[in-house]
Scaffold this active site. Structure first.
Site, mmCIF file in Angstrom:
data_model
loop_
_atom_site.group_PDB
_atom_site.id
_atom_site.type_symbol
_atom_site.label_atom_id
_atom_site.label_comp_id
_atom_site.label_asym_id
_atom_site.label_seq_id
_atom_site.Cartn_x
_atom_site.Cartn_y
_atom_site.Cartn_z
ATOM 1 N N HIS A 58 0.848 -1.194 0.000
ATOM 2 C CA HIS A 58 0.000 0.000 0.000
ATOM 3 C C HIS A 58 0.883 1.243 0.000
ATOM 4 O O HIS A 58 1.246 1.771 1.049
ATOM 5 C CB HIS A 58 -0.910 -0.001 1.231
ATOM 6 C CG HIS A 58 -2.010 1.018 1.164
ATOM 7 N ND1 HIS A 58 -3.216 0.844 1.802
ATOM 8 C CD2 HIS A 58 -2.090 2.225 0.548
ATOM 9 C CE1 HIS A 58 -3.985 1.902 1.584
ATOM 10 N NE2 HIS A 58 -3.311 2.744 0.820
ATOM 11 N N PHE A 61 3.281 6.499 -4.838
ATOM 12 C CA PHE A 61 4.559 7.070 -5.262
ATOM 13 C C PHE A 61 4.389 8.282 -6.187
ATOM 14 O O PHE A 61 5.359 8.860 -6.639
ATOM 15 C CB PHE A 61 5.422 5.998 -5.919
ATOM 16 C CG PHE A 61 6.096 5.066 -4.934
ATOM 17 C CD1 PHE A 61 5.885 5.183 -3.565
ATOM 18 C CD2 PHE A 61 6.955 4.070 -5.386
ATOM 19 C CE1 PHE A 61 6.509 4.325 -2.666
ATOM 20 C CE2 PHE A 61 7.586 3.210 -4.492
ATOM 21 C CZ PHE A 61 7.362 3.336 -3.135
ATOM 22 N N ARG A 62 3.129 8.628 -6.483
ATOM 23 C CA ARG A 62 2.753 9.920 -7.085
ATOM 24 C C ARG A 62 3.087 10.096 -8.562
ATOM 25 O O ARG A 62 2.730 11.128 -9.140
ATOM 26 C CB ARG A 62 3.384 11.089 -6.308
ATOM 27 C CG ARG A 62 3.073 11.111 -4.815
ATOM 28 C CD ARG A 62 1.604 11.117 -4.535
ATOM 29 N NE ARG A 62 1.292 11.411 -3.140
ATOM 30 C CZ ARG A 62 0.092 11.212 -2.593
ATOM 31 N NH1 ARG A 62 -0.891 10.709 -3.330
ATOM 32 N NH2 ARG A 62 -0.123 11.506 -1.325
ATOM 33 N N ASN A 92 -4.397 6.160 -7.669
ATOM 34 C CA ASN A 92 -4.880 7.542 -7.720
ATOM 35 C C ASN A 92 -3.753 8.530 -8.013
ATOM 36 O O ASN A 92 -3.376 9.355 -7.189
ATOM 37 C CB ASN A 92 -5.636 7.912 -6.446
ATOM 38 C CG ASN A 92 -4.895 7.573 -5.169
ATOM 39 O OD1 ASN A 92 -4.048 6.700 -5.140
ATOM 40 N ND2 ASN A 92 -5.216 8.280 -4.111
ATOM 41 N N HIS A 237 -6.095 -0.200 5.565
ATOM 42 C CA HIS A 237 -5.860 0.694 6.700
ATOM 43 C C HIS A 237 -6.997 0.710 7.733
ATOM 44 O O HIS A 237 -7.675 1.719 7.929
ATOM 45 C CB HIS A 237 -5.527 2.118 6.267
ATOM 46 C CG HIS A 237 -6.261 2.638 5.059
ATOM 47 N ND1 HIS A 237 -7.620 2.492 4.871
ATOM 48 C CD2 HIS A 237 -5.806 3.325 3.975
ATOM 49 C CE1 HIS A 237 -7.959 3.069 3.741
ATOM 50 N NE2 HIS A 237 -6.877 3.583 3.183
ATOM 51 N N ASP A 304 0.723 2.789 3.673
ATOM 52 C CA ASP A 304 -0.037 3.860 3.026
ATOM 53 C C ASP A 304 0.868 5.080 2.854
ATOM 54 O O ASP A 304 0.476 6.222 3.105
ATOM 55 C CB ASP A 304 -1.287 4.222 3.826
ATOM 56 C CG ASP A 304 -2.265 5.093 3.032
ATOM 57 O OD1 ASP A 304 -2.026 5.320 1.833
ATOM 58 O OD2 ASP A 304 -3.253 5.553 3.630
ATOM 59 N N HIS A 308 3.361 14.305 0.636
ATOM 60 C CA HIS A 308 2.918 15.634 0.186
ATOM 61 C C HIS A 308 4.012 16.631 0.541
ATOM 62 O O HIS A 308 4.791 16.407 1.479
ATOM 63 C CB HIS A 308 1.625 16.067 0.886
ATOM 64 C CG HIS A 308 0.438 15.220 0.584
ATOM 65 N ND1 HIS A 308 -0.271 15.325 -0.593
ATOM 66 C CD2 HIS A 308 -0.171 14.251 1.310
ATOM 67 C CE1 HIS A 308 -1.281 14.462 -0.571
ATOM 68 N NE2 HIS A 308 -1.235 13.796 0.571
#
Length: 446
Positions: A58, A61-62, A92, A237, A304, A308
Site C-alpha cells: 500500500h 509514489f505519485r 490515484n 488501513h 499507506d 505531500h
C-alpha cells in the site's frame, strides 16, 4: 554468502547462513558451520537479524502527474533504505491507473526508475469493470476500490457499480482492496464542525469527522458485498476496534504503521503531519489494532506511504492534505513494537513479508527459501537514534517521525541478489523487477 546472522523466517528464528547465487537464494544453512565454496562476496551479519525483504502492498509514489511530491525513483530509494524490496502502488495518480494504457505506462516508468521490485493495483471506477477481464492476471495483483475518500470517477459508491465491481472481481479471482469510509456521513460531519469552528476546523477534529461510524458503515457494506458474490476482500488501513469484528470468512484486513504508532492525542504535537484518511483515532482503537496484530485477526501491515509537500500539509481538516511519508522507517518501527512486547519479531515478518506474498499471490518472494528470489533485509538493534530530516530519502523531505527515537537500523538491503543498500552506501544503478503474480490456489499452497 550472508554469514553469522540470526535468520527469521516462517515462524522460526535461528543462527545460520544464506547463500545467494545470481538472483536467487541457493541454500540456507542452520548453525554456525559455514558452507564450503568460493564466494564473490561475504556479508558478515554478526549481531544482525536476516529477514525476507519487506513487501509493502500500500504505497502512493505519485508518478505520473504529481511528481512535485514524490516520484518512483525517490520513493523506491526510500523503500530500499527501509528494507522494503517490493511494493504495490495505488492507482490515484494523474492520470489514474484505471485504463490498460495508464497501467502499461506506470510499468514502463518503474522498469526505468524503480530501485526495488514493483507492481500496481488497477483502479475501479463507476464504469470500467468490463476492463478487468482485459488485465493480465500475472501482472496485476488486485483491484483497488475507493468506497470513500476519493474524487471524481474513482469514488465508487453507487449500489449497481459496487455490485458490478465485486461480482466481476470474483468471477476473475481478483482480490478487492477497499478504502472504506462513508462519504455522505463524512460530508455531514464536516458541515456540522464547520458550522461551529469555521470553514477549516482544527485537525484535532479529524477523527470525529472521519469517524468510527463512517469507517464501520462502509466496511460493513464492503463485507456484505464480498460475501454475497464470493469476492476476496482486503480492507485497507483499518483504524477502529469495531471493524475488527468484520474480519474472517474470506475477509482480511490491513493495518498501517501510523494507526499502530499514533493516537488522536498526538494531533496536539504532530498536527497535520499525521493527518491521513482514515483518521488516526483513539488510544483504545490503537490498542485493539495492536492486539489484533498478534492474534492473527489482522493479516498484513503496510504504510499507506503518501508524500505531500509540507506546504500542502498546512491548514486543518478541510484544507491540509491527508497522507505522510513512512516507508523508510516502517520496519524499524514495527521491530520497535516487538521490543515493547506488542508482537514477536517472527510475527513482524509474517505481517510484512510472508502474508503479503501469500495474499496477493506474489511468485517466489516474501520468504527465505531455496530457489526464491534473493530479496533480503539485514537489520540490527542499536543504541537509540533520532530520525532527522537530513536522512529522509523521500522527495517530500519530511516525515512525522522526525524527532522520534528508534532502536533498529536497516544495515543491508538485497534485491534480486544485488546489494542495493550497504550501510550508508546506496547503489543507484540497480533496478528492481516487475512482480509476477501466480494462481491464487498455488500461492496458498506455497
Amino acid at each position: 554468502m550472508i554469514k553469522y546472522g540470526r535468520i527469521v523466517n516462517e515462524g522460526r528464528a535461528f543462527e545460520g547462513s544464506v547463500v545467494v547465487e545470481d538472483d536467487r537464494i541457493s541454500e540456507i544453512f542452520e548453525g554456525n558451520e559455514l558452507p564450503c565454496g568460493v564466494f564473490d562476496r561475504e556479508v558478515d551479519a554478526s549481531g544482525c537479524y536476516v529477514l525476507p525483504g519487506v513487501i509493502d502492498t500500500h504505497v502512493h509514489f505519485r508518478e505520473p502527474g504529481l511528481t512535485e511530491k514524490a516520484d518512483i525513483e525517490s520513493e523506491s530509494r526510500a523503500a530500499a533504505y527501509g528494507g522494503v524490496t517490493s511494493y504495490i502502488e495505488m492507482p490515484n495518480t494523474v492520470p489514474q491507473t484505471t485504463t490498460i494504457e495508464a497501467l502499461d505506462e506506470k510499468i514502463r516508468l518503474a522498469s526505468e526508475k524503480s530501485h526495488v521490485n514493483y507492481s500496481f493495483f488497477f483502479g475501479a471506477t463507476n464504469d470500467n469493470f468490463s476492463d478487468f477481464q482485459r488485465l493480465d492476471r500475472r501482472r496485476v495483483a488486485g483491484i483497488k476500490l475507493f468506497m470513500g475518500s476519493s474524487t471524481g470517477n474513482m469514488l465508487v459508491d453507487g449500489e449497481k457499480s459496487l455490485e458490478k465491481v465485486f461480482e466481476t472481481a470474483a468471477e476473475l479471482d481478483f482480490p478487492v482492496v477497499a478504502h472504506c469510509e462513508d462519504t455522505a456521513l463524512i460530508e455531514r460531519n464536516m458541515k456540522v464542525f464547520q458550522s461551529i469552528y469555521g470553514d477549516d476546523p482544527d485537525v484535532r477534529f479529524h477523527p470525529m469527522i472521519r469517524s468510527e461510524e463512517a469507517c464501520f458503515k462502509s466496511s460493513s457494506l464492503a463485507v456484505g458485498l464480498a460475501r454475497r458474490f464470493g469476492t476476496r476482500l482486503h480492507i485497507a488501513h483499518l483504524s477502529t476496534a469495531r471493524e475488527l469484528e468484520l474480519l474472517g470468512d474470506g475477509v482480511t484486513g490491513e493495518a498501517c504503521v501510523a494507526h499502530l504508532l499514533f493516537t488522536q492525542d498526538d494531533y496536539v504535537e504532530k498536527g497535520t503531519r499525521i493527518k491521513c484518511n482514515p483518521a488516526i483515532k483513539t488510544a483504545e482503537d490503537r490498542a485493539a489494532l495492536r492486539v489484533a496484530l498478534a492474534d492473527g485477526r489482522i493479516s498484513t501491515v503496510a504504510t499507506d506511504h503518501a508524500p505531500h509537500l509540507l506546504s500542502q500539509k498546512q491548514g486543518g481538516c478541510a484544507r491540509a492534505a491527508s497522507g505522510m511519508s513512512m516507508i523508510q522507517f516502517s520496519l524499524p518501527v514495527m521491530l520497535g513494537l516487538a521490543d515493547e512486547g506488542v508482537l514477536s519479531v517472527e510475527r513482524v515478518v509474517e505481517l510484512m513479508c510472508h502474508a503479503p506474498a501469500r495474499l496477493f499471490s506474489i511468485e517466489k518472494r516474501g520468504f527465505l527459501r531455496p530457489n526464491y528470489k534473493a530479496d533480503i533485509a539485514i537489520v540490527r538493534r542499536v543504541e537509540p537514534w533520532t530520525v532527522t530530516r537530513d536522512i529522509i530519502q523521500s522527495k517530500c523531505a519530511w516525515s512525522p517521525l522526525e524527532g522520534e527515537m528508534l532502536r533498529w537500523r536497516v544495515e543491508t538491503t538485497i534485491c534480486n541478489g544485488k546489494i542495493v543498500l550497504d550501510g550508508e552506501k546506496f547503489d543507484g544503478l540497480i533496478r528492481g523487477e516487475e512482480l509476477s503474480i501466480i494462481n491464487c490456489q498455488l500461492s496458498i499452497i506455497n
